[in-house]
Write a protein that holds these residues in place. Structure first.
Motif, PDB file in Angstrom:
ATOM      1  N   ILE A 154       0.842  -1.207   0.000  1.00 39.17           N
ATOM      2  CA  ILE A 154       0.000   0.000   0.000  1.00 39.17           C
ATOM      3  C   ILE A 154       0.875   1.253   0.000  1.00 39.17           C
ATOM      4  O   ILE A 154       0.589   2.230  -0.695  1.00 39.17           O
ATOM      5  N   LYS A 155       1.964   1.232   0.772  1.00 41.26           N
ATOM      6  CA  LYS A 155       2.854   2.389   0.848  1.00 41.26           C
ATOM      7  C   LYS A 155       3.372   2.780  -0.533  1.00 41.26           C
ATOM      8  O   LYS A 155       3.452   3.969  -0.866  1.00 41.26           O
ATOM      9  N   TYR A 156       3.694   1.796  -1.362  1.00 39.77           N
ATOM     10  CA  TYR A 156       4.226   2.075  -2.701  1.00 39.77           C
ATOM     11  C   TYR A 156       3.107   2.337  -3.707  1.00 39.77           C
ATOM     12  O   TYR A 156       3.248   3.169  -4.608  1.00 39.77           O
ATOM     13  N   TYR A 157       1.993   1.650  -3.557  1.00 43.13           N
ATOM     14  CA  TYR A 157       0.886   1.783  -4.504  1.00 43.13           C
ATOM     15  C   TYR A 157       0.295   3.189  -4.478  1.00 43.13           C
ATOM     16  O   TYR A 157      -0.269   3.657  -5.471  1.00 43.13           O
ATOM     17  N   LEU A 158       0.418   3.872  -3.338  1.00 41.80           N
ATOM     18  CA  LEU A 158      -0.109   5.236  -3.226  1.00 41.80           C
ATOM     19  C   LEU A 158       0.567   6.205  -4.189  1.00 41.80           C
ATOM     20  O   LEU A 158       0.064   7.309  -4.408  1.00 41.80           O
ATOM     21  N   LEU A 159       1.688   5.817  -4.781  1.00 43.40           N
ATOM     22  CA  LEU A 159       2.329   6.630  -5.820  1.00 43.40           C
ATOM     23  C   LEU A 159       1.496   6.681  -7.095  1.00 43.40           C
ATOM     24  O   LEU A 159       1.739   7.519  -7.965  1.00 43.40           O
ATOM     25  N   VAL A 209       7.277 -11.693  -2.709  1.00 48.47           N
ATOM     26  CA  VAL A 209       7.594 -11.999  -4.111  1.00 48.47           C
ATOM     27  C   VAL A 209       6.410 -11.659  -5.010  1.00 48.47           C
ATOM     28  O   VAL A 209       6.577 -11.082  -6.092  1.00 48.47           O
ATOM     29  N   THR A 210       5.216 -11.994  -4.566  1.00 50.23           N
ATOM     30  CA  THR A 210       4.014 -11.710  -5.369  1.00 50.23           C
ATOM     31  C   THR A 210       3.808 -10.219  -5.533  1.00 50.23           C
ATOM     32  O   THR A 210       3.520  -9.736  -6.638  1.00 50.23           O
ATOM     33  N   ASP A 211       3.950  -9.459  -4.440  1.00 51.39           N
ATOM     34  CA  ASP A 211       3.777  -8.010  -4.527  1.00 51.39           C
ATOM     35  C   ASP A 211       4.870  -7.367  -5.370  1.00 51.39           C
ATOM     36  O   ASP A 211       4.610  -6.393  -6.096  1.00 51.39           O
ATOM     37  N   GLN A 212       6.094  -7.890  -5.312  1.00 51.68           N
ATOM     38  CA  GLN A 212       7.170  -7.382  -6.166  1.00 51.68           C
ATOM     39  C   GLN A 212       6.806  -7.539  -7.635  1.00 51.68           C
ATOM     40  O   GLN A 212       6.988  -6.621  -8.443  1.00 51.68           O
ATOM     41  N   ARG A 233      -0.923  10.986   3.836  1.00 53.19           N
ATOM     42  CA  ARG A 233      -0.379  11.482   5.109  1.00 53.19           C
ATOM     43  C   ARG A 233      -0.394  10.389   6.175  1.00 53.19           C
ATOM     44  O   ARG A 233       0.559  10.261   6.945  1.00 53.19           O
ATOM     45  N   VAL A 234      -1.456   9.601   6.197  1.00 55.60           N
ATOM     46  CA  VAL A 234      -1.532   8.513   7.170  1.00 55.60           C
ATOM     47  C   VAL A 234      -0.389   7.522   6.957  1.00 55.60           C
ATOM     48  O   VAL A 234       0.202   7.016   7.918  1.00 55.60           O
ATOM     49  N   SER A 235      -0.045   7.250   5.698  1.00 57.50           N
ATOM     50  CA  SER A 235       0.977   6.245   5.392  1.00 57.50           C
ATOM     51  C   SER A 235       2.344   6.593   5.967  1.00 57.50           C
ATOM     52  O   SER A 235       3.171   5.709   6.186  1.00 57.50           O
ATOM     53  N   LYS A 236       2.588   7.873   6.232  1.00 55.44           N
ATOM     54  CA  LYS A 236       3.884   8.301   6.764  1.00 55.44           C
ATOM     55  C   LYS A 236       4.024   7.995   8.252  1.00 55.44           C
ATOM     56  O   LYS A 236       5.147   7.971   8.774  1.00 55.44           O
ATOM     57  N   ILE A 237       2.904   7.744   8.932  1.00 60.91           N
ATOM     58  CA  ILE A 237       2.958   7.592  10.385  1.00 60.91           C
ATOM     59  C   ILE A 237       2.280   6.334  10.904  1.00 60.91           C
ATOM     60  O   ILE A 237       2.462   5.982  12.083  1.00 60.91           O
TER      61      ILE A 237
END
Length: 341
Positions: A148-153, A289-292, A192-196
């Motif tokens: 999720i942290k990366y997908y938010l891009l 591996v799957t998410d990568q 913003r939530v993802s940062k904390i």
């Protein structure tokens, strides 16, 4: 107020002139297997028969609040959060034109009760013009907090009306919607939530989202504003990874449909791929591996989408070679197959 003194769950449902859909939405909430909740319907000064419709219900869990004037969905949401967060352990979102499966709250609260570090929990859902349909499968959001942290891009990553928020986390960190946003307010808040804090999605399909042609981001007259807001959010979020993009650069790479010269294309896509290579390399320490693999395909699709929208010929083998040489986030053979398709 301590958790012991708080009620368990409030449902925050904003509405504006949506009476034709509202009954289905309310009924799906009232039909939940988890029943210890209150439903707060915040009416943003509707001019249809919303009040009469809600007046037909005789359920003590329903609370109806009507704004004295139209203030917009973002301010209405914050008005609801300001009141509900101090009084309830969790706040669930729901939209007036959506529908949720009966097990939704039960399954989300099981996750939140067992994982105190989770700030919010969403679900999968079907995007439909006809909510009477029941598809067997659908497009999915990422599940793990790491992905999720990366997908938010690239996307809002949650069905807005599917989320349940942990009140204590939102109070402690003073988290509210940005009232300057007329759309994408959810995406901006999640970034913003993802940062904390930790955010997750269930793998279960527990929502039906109604596709409405005149919604904030689908109506043609508002689509440009929607893309511009997206670009601001994404440009800001790239900085989390130490990578700088301007809002204009993001708009051109993600959304613009304008023909560019081959030289400008190579300059733009070179920066795009360099950023993707860096963020993919960072993600390998965190993703399964799957998410990568899924992330790799997502990055490739973004490059190929920009190529298509740029007007640069897909038959230009100099460009093929350039992209194949630059990309490090995907196996060359798989990338070549993606280009050919």
């Amino acid at each position: 107020m301590s958790i012991q003194n708080k009620k368990k769950l409030a449902v925050l449902l904003p509405t504006y002139n949506a009476a034709s859909y509202l009954k289905e939405s309310i009924d799906s909430v009232l039909n939940q297997t988890f029943t210890d909740f209150d439903l707060y319907i915040y009416d943003d000064y509707s001019q249809d028969n919303t009040a009469e419709l809600i007046g037909c219900y005789h359920d003590s869990r329903i609370f109806y609040i009507k704004n004295e004037k139209n203030i917009g969905v973002t301010k209405t949401l914050n008005k609801g959060l300001d009141y509900l967060l101090p009084h309830y352990e969790y706040v669930a979102r729901m939209d007036a034109d959506d529908w949720c499966y009966p097990e939704r709250f039960e399954k989300q609260l099981q996750v939140l009760d067992k994982n105190e570090e989770v700030f919010l929990c969403g679900t999968q859902g079907y995007w439909l013009k006809d909510l009477n349909l029941s598809p067997n499968e659908g497009w999915s959001y990422p599940v793990s907090a790491e992905y999720i942290k990366y997908y938010l891009l690239f996307g809002a990553t949650f069905g807005h009306s599917s989320v349940v928020l942990r009140s204590a986390a939102f109070i402690e960190n003073e988290l509210r919607y940005d009232e300057t946003k007329v759309n994408c307010q959810d995406w901006e808040l999640w970034s913003r939530v993802s940062k904390i804090g930790v955010m997750v999605n269930l793998a279960d399909f527990l929502m039906k989202y109604r596709i409405v042609g005149n919604s904030n981001h689908r109506s043609p007259e508002k689509q440009q504003i929607h893309f511009e807001n997206r670009s601001k959010i994404i440009a800001s979020y790239w900085a989390v990874f130490g990578i700088t993009f301007s809002e204009v650069e993001i708009y051109n790479l993600y959304y613009a449909c304008e023909t560019v010269s081959n030289q400008d294309f190579r300059t733009n896509v070179d920066k795009m791929i360099a950023a993707f290579n860096l963020v993919f390399e960072e993600s390998k320490a965190e993703l399964s591996v799957t998410d990568q693999k899924n992330f790799s395909y997502l990055l490739a699709r973004k490059v190929l989408s920009y190529w298509k929208r740029s007007g640069v010929s897909r038959n230009d083998f100099v460009v093929w070679f350039f992209i194949l040489r630059q990309v490090q986030f995907m196996n060359k053979m798989r990338l070549l197959k993606s280009i050919i398709r």
